[in-house]
Design an enzyme around this catalytic site. Structure first.
Site, PDB file in Angstrom:
ATOM      1  N   HIS A   1      85.794  -2.924  78.898  1.00  0.00           N
ATOM      2  CA  HIS A   1      86.140  -2.440  80.288  1.00  0.00           C
ATOM      3  C   HIS A   1      87.622  -2.081  80.445  1.00  0.00           C
ATOM      4  CE1 HIS A   1      87.300  -6.761  79.961  1.00  0.00           C
ATOM      5  NE2 HIS A   1      88.023  -6.570  81.167  1.00  0.00           N
TER       6      HIS A   1
ATOM      7  N   LYS B   1      98.594 -17.677  89.704  1.00  0.00           N
ATOM      8  CA  LYS B   1      97.732 -17.646  90.996  1.00  0.00           C
ATOM      9  C   LYS B   1      98.492 -18.573  91.895  1.00  0.00           C
ATOM     10  CE  LYS B   1      94.636 -16.204  87.829  1.00  0.00           C
ATOM     11  NZ  LYS B   1      95.159 -15.875  86.637  1.00  0.00           N
TER      12      LYS B   1
ATOM     13  N   TYR C   1     118.189 -22.896  76.129  1.00  0.00           N
ATOM     14  CA  TYR C   1     116.952 -23.161  75.150  1.00  0.00           C
ATOM     15  C   TYR C   1     116.284 -24.443  75.282  1.00  0.00           C
ATOM     16  CZ  TYR C   1     114.013 -22.105  71.022  1.00  0.00           C
ATOM     17  OH  TYR C   1     113.037 -21.912  70.189  1.00  0.00           O
TER      18      TYR C   1
ATOM     19  N   ALA D   1      93.959 -23.194  88.277  1.00  0.00           N
ATOM     20  CA  ALA D   1      94.661 -21.933  88.672  1.00  0.00           C
ATOM     21  C   ALA D   1      94.593 -21.868  90.167  1.00  0.00           C
ATOM     22  CB  ALA D   1      93.807 -20.686  88.086  1.00  0.00           C
TER      23      ALA D   1
ATOM     24  N   PHE E   1      85.983 -19.594  82.896  1.00  0.00           N
ATOM     25  CA  PHE E   1      86.642 -18.296  83.096  1.00  0.00           C
ATOM     26  C   PHE E   1      86.625 -17.329  81.816  1.00  0.00           C
ATOM     27  CE2 PHE E   1      90.366 -15.408  83.140  1.00  0.00           C
ATOM     28  CZ  PHE E   1      89.841 -14.323  84.296  1.00  0.00           C
ATOM     29  N   ASP E   2      86.642 -16.196  81.851  1.00  0.00           N
ATOM     30  CA  ASP E   2      86.336 -15.420  80.697  1.00  0.00           C
ATOM     31  C   ASP E   2      87.365 -15.922  79.415  1.00  0.00           C
ATOM     32  OD1 ASP E   2      85.546 -14.225  82.874  1.00  0.00           O
ATOM     33  OD2 ASP E   2      86.085 -12.012  82.003  1.00  0.00           O
TER      34      ASP E   2
ATOM     35  N   ASP F   1      90.858 -26.789  84.926  1.00  0.00           N
ATOM     36  CA  ASP F   1      91.331 -25.460  85.069  1.00  0.00           C
ATOM     37  C   ASP F   1      92.115 -25.139  86.453  1.00  0.00           C
ATOM     38  OD1 ASP F   1      92.161 -22.718  85.566  1.00  0.00           O
ATOM     39  OD2 ASP F   1      90.666 -22.033  84.193  1.00  0.00           O
TER      40      ASP F   1
HETATM   41  N1  F0G Z   1      91.671 -19.598  84.518  1.00  0.00           N
HETATM   42  C1  F0G Z   1      91.392 -18.724  85.497  1.00  0.00           C
HETATM   43  C2  F0G Z   1      90.231 -19.616  86.481  1.00  0.00           C
HETATM   44  C3  F0G Z   1      91.486 -17.744  85.755  1.00  0.00           C
HETATM   45  O1  F0G Z   1      91.171 -16.956  87.086  1.00  0.00           O
HETATM   46  C4  F0G Z   1      92.341 -16.862  84.933  1.00  0.00           C
HETATM   47  C5  F0G Z   1      93.033 -15.582  85.086  1.00  0.00           C
HETATM   48  C6  F0G Z   1      92.733 -17.754  83.576  1.00  0.00           C
HETATM   49  C7  F0G Z   1      92.468 -18.827  83.628  1.00  0.00           C
HETATM   50  C8  F0G Z   1      93.693 -17.238  82.598  1.00  0.00           C
HETATM   51  O2  F0G Z   1      95.056 -17.024  83.107  1.00  0.00           O
HETATM   52  O3  F0G Z   1      95.453 -14.580  83.028  1.00  0.00           O
HETATM   53  O4  F0G Z   1      97.437 -16.317  83.289  1.00  0.00           O
HETATM   54  O5  F0G Z   1      96.109 -15.875  81.079  1.00  0.00           O
HETATM   55  N2  F0G Z   1      92.462 -14.875  85.785  1.00  0.00           N
HETATM   56  C9  F0G Z   1      92.809 -13.539  86.226  1.00  0.00           C
HETATM   57  C10 F0G Z   1      91.956 -12.748  87.186  1.00  0.00           C
HETATM   58  C11 F0G Z   1      93.316 -12.730  85.121  1.00  0.00           C
HETATM   59  O6  F0G Z   1      92.120 -11.591  87.636  1.00  0.00           O
HETATM   60  O7  F0G Z   1      91.032 -13.274  87.813  1.00  0.00           O
HETATM   61  P1  F0G Z   1      96.143 -15.847  82.811  1.00  0.00           P
END
Ligand code: F0G
Length: 459
Positions: A450, A259, A73, A218, A125-126, A216
């Site tokens: 969606h 990713k 832990y 990823a 990103f969304d 970011d």
């Molecule tokens: N930032 C980027 C650039 C992303 O592409 C994603 C996720 C996230 C943050 C959020 O990360 O999913 O680990 O919480 N992208 C996925 C996609 C969902 O299908 O492009 P997460």
């Protein structure tokens, strides 16, 4: 330099069989699930290109790491190993593990984003945008104008427009800008890279105005690959050195490790400053878990540390990007329009252009996604008016300029044969595209429609 590797950079040691389904069966399934591909059980999908997130194949070394993972832990050795790897690649000293990318966003944003703030960046990103807006702050898109066209030859369509960025700095009180965000690669813009010269220029501007700079990260390694292969000055640099240069002197990063770290689950916040780390740590314990696991298992932290090095191997990246670009090339050869140049992790088909007889209000990219599933058992995702959702105030549809179908390529999962199959199915659809009918929404939830909305065919 030849940027293409003539074969996949991996050997397959564990295989997952694909269950073969027939078109008739898929026709029935899609009707029963109201033409929403999120509702299809995965065994009924033959080639799943919904996302490249958490869907990559782990390596033998990562699997060994999962077995030796320290599940304590507190004070896990695996956390230390992960921390060393992140520090080595990014230079950031303070690491907070999280369950995935949006967990990292939640921790960081809870600490520094407040009501009325402004966060400039390159098409957030969304989930990032949602975390900003959830706190009644505003995400300002400062991406270069070239990113708005579906096709132009700009090699770094994820770049920030320095004039737009400086305009935000000039008109916003400094204390209202918690940070500038560079997303590498820019997923929402089509997996498009940001050049190192642009990153350095943004750093300089942020320094001049004394604004923090975050990444970011990823898909940071894919971004570094594009820098190496497209930016002359860095051609001879090893990928790891390019990564170090990208992050140098910045204030921190969030990462969805699903990713480019090639793990099924995980993420982190990486920070330069101890004081900010202490602030974030409180939210981490509250939302994610104790500071040496934060929602990850010890095994996953081991695999993440190993994945970060595997993902920065030049030949791995060469093979990965070659595969994505091969898919793009094959689709283009069928006369199908797409976002060009193709980005790092996915091909974005321009369904709006491909199906001009289907209006925005009948969701051409969803129509194409459904057709691809029915004809070939292939699952992509609509990035268009369905995803854009309704305006929260007027409840009107937000029709998009581009109705795109994203075909994301998981890492080390498919062979080029799978890609050739996907392109050939799209080619078949293209030949009979005039027969495709539009869709209408017959039920939708108030937000994030969606995932669950129901469609019916328009007569
Ligand atoms: N930032 C980027 C650039 C992303 O592409 C994603 C996720 C996230 C943050 C959020 O990360 O999913 O680990 O919480 N992208 C996925 C996609 C969902 O299908 O492009 P997460």
């Amino acid at each position: 330099m030849n940027h293409e590797l003539p074969f996949e950079s991996y050997l397959i040691s564990v295989a997952r069989p694909i269950k073969i389904t027939a078109q008739k069966e898929r026709e029935q399934i899609i009707r029963e699930q109201y033409y929403n591909l999120f509702k299809i059980p995965s065994p009924k999908v033959m080639i799943d290109m919904l996302t490249d997130s958490g869907t990559g194949a782990i390596s033998n070394e990562q699997l060994a790491g999962i077995i030796v993972g320290d599940e304590s832990y507190a004070g896990s050795v695996s956390f230390e190993k992960m921390k060393r790897a992140i520090n080595d690649i990014t230079g950031f000293n303070f690491i907070i593990p999280t369950h995935q990318g949006r967990g990292a966003e939640n921790v960081l944003h809870s600490a520094i984003v407040k009501d009325g703030d402004v966060v400039p960046g390159n098409t957030h990103f969304d989930t990032t945008k949602a975390h900003i807006e959830f706190r009644r702050a505003t995400a300002v898109d400062c991406t270069i104008d070239e990113s708005k066209e579906t096709s132009n030859e700009h090699p770094f369509r994820g770049n920030l427009d320095l004039k737009k960025l400086e305009a935000v700095f000039l008109k916003t009180p400094k204390e209202k800008i918690p940070f500038t965000l560079i997303t590498i690669t820019c997923n929402s813009g089509g997996g498009q890279p940001v050049s190192l010269s642009n990153i350095l220029a943004v750093k300089k501007l942020c320094k001049k105005y004394n604004i923090r700079l975050f990444f970011d990260m990823a898909r940071f390694a894919e971004n570094a690959y594009f820098i190496k292969t497209r930016e002359k000055e860095y051609q001879s640099w090893p990928i790891l050195d390019i990564c170090r240069e990208m992050f140098k002197d910045a204030d921190g990063a969030t990462m969805s490790a699903k990713k480019d770290a090639i793990v099924a689950m995980g993420g982190f916040v990486a920070l330069k400053d101890e004081e900010l780390y202490q602030k974030c740590a409180t939210y981490s314990i509250l939302f994610e878990g104790y500071l040496t696991y934060g929602g990850m298992t010890g095994g996953t932290m081991e695999a993440l540390a190993i994945g970060l090095y595997e993902t920065t191997d030049f030949h791995y990246l060469q093979s990965r990007i070659t595969q994505v670009h091969k898919l793009g090339r094959l689709i283009k050869e069928c006369g199908i329009p797409l976002i060009e140049p193709v980005g790092g992790h996915a091909v974005y088909v321009d369904a709006g252009k491909m199906l001009p007889h289907i209006p925005h209000a009948q969701y051409p990219a969803q129509v194409l996604a459904v057709a691809l599933y029915v004809k070939g058992g292939i699952r992509g995702v609509e990035i268009g008016t369905v995803l854009a959702d309704r305006d929260p105030f007027t409840h009107q549809e937000r029709f998009q300029d581009h109705e795109l179908l994203r075909l994301a390529v998981p890492r080390r999962t498919f062979t080029d044969n799978h890609m050739a199959y996907v392109a050939s199915v799209l080619g078949e659809i293209n030949k009979e595209k005039d027969k495709l009918k539009g869709l209408k929404i017959i039920w939708e939830p108030p937000i994030l429609r969606h995932f669950t909305c129901r469609f019916a065919e328009v007569d």
